[in-house]
Design an enzyme around this catalytic site. Structure first.
Site, short mmCIF file in Angstrom:
data_model
loop_
_atom_site.label_atom_id
_atom_site.label_comp_id
_atom_site.label_asym_id
_atom_site.label_seq_id
_atom_site.Cartn_x
_atom_site.Cartn_y
_atom_site.Cartn_z
N GLY A 91 -5.37 -38.03 91.42
CA GLY A 91 -6.34 -38.69 90.56
C GLY A 91 -6.46 -38.10 89.17
CE LYS A 92 -1.44 -34.95 88.08
NZ LYS A 92 -1.27 -35.39 89.47
CD GLU A 114 2.51 -38.08 83.91
OE1 GLU A 114 3.16 -37.12 84.39
OE2 GLU A 114 2.01 -38.97 84.62
#
Length: 187
Positions: free
Chosen positions: A14-15, A85
């Site tokens: 869930g980043k 990312e």
């Protein structure tokens, strides 16, 4: 508080959802944020942060030529910078972000995974683990129910891949999270 934050986890924790929620919270208070994502991550299209829950948002892309010191001057007018990312950052970019956070009094929150499918650190993640002022693990679980800390790459038949390039872009069909025991089970 102006710090460099690194929020990390294995895949599927869930980043991106958390990043998008933070952006929403700042903007709900009338504050400006800047979002970045890696140019290499084109799963939802270049320059898009995409959550597996279905949330998507435009973001500025970074690649190995991006100079964050030049992009984020002292008179930025921003309340926060959010980077998805972050494992794809280069170590010098992490140093730039650390410097900007402290000299420009700008919170910078990076989200990423620590290691690749072989259990090796991404250079950006290693630099973040070294320089970030605040580290937070976002937890997720392995299929066996244990805490997942590793990432597994799968081939087209769903078999574990043990060798190859560090980066092959893909989502749930190409990667899955794993606990250390399952990661090493048939390694």
């Amino acid at each position: 508080m102006a710090k460099l934050f690194f929020r990390y986890s294995a895949m599927n924790a869930g980043k991106s959802t958390s990043l998008l929620q933070i952006a929403y919270n700042y903007e709900e208070q009338g504050q400006r944020v800047q979002l970045f994502t890696a140019a290499i991550d084109n799963r939802a299209g270049v320059g898009k942060i995409n959550s597996r829950l279905g949330l998507t948002r435009e973001a500025q892309v970074f690649d190995d030529r991006t100079d964050f010191s030049a992009l984020l001057p002292a008179d930025h007018g921003l309340a926060c910078v959010l980077i998805d990312e972050a494992q794809f950052l280069h170590p010098e970019q992490v140093r730039q972000l650390h410097r900007v956070a402290h000299t420009c009094k700008l919170p910078i929150i990076c989200f990423g995974i620590r290691s690749d499918f072989r259990g090796n650190a991404f250079p950006g993640s290693a630099a973040l683990l070294t320089l970030a002022d605040d580290l937070e693990e976002i937890k997720t679980i392995c299929a066996c129910g244990r805490k997942a800390t590793m990432n597994v790459r799968l081939d087209d038949q769903g078999r574990k891949v043990k060798e190859g390039e560090q980066v092959v872009v893909g989502g749930n069909e190409r990667y899955k999270q794993s606990c250390a025991r399952c990661f090493y089970s048939d390694f």
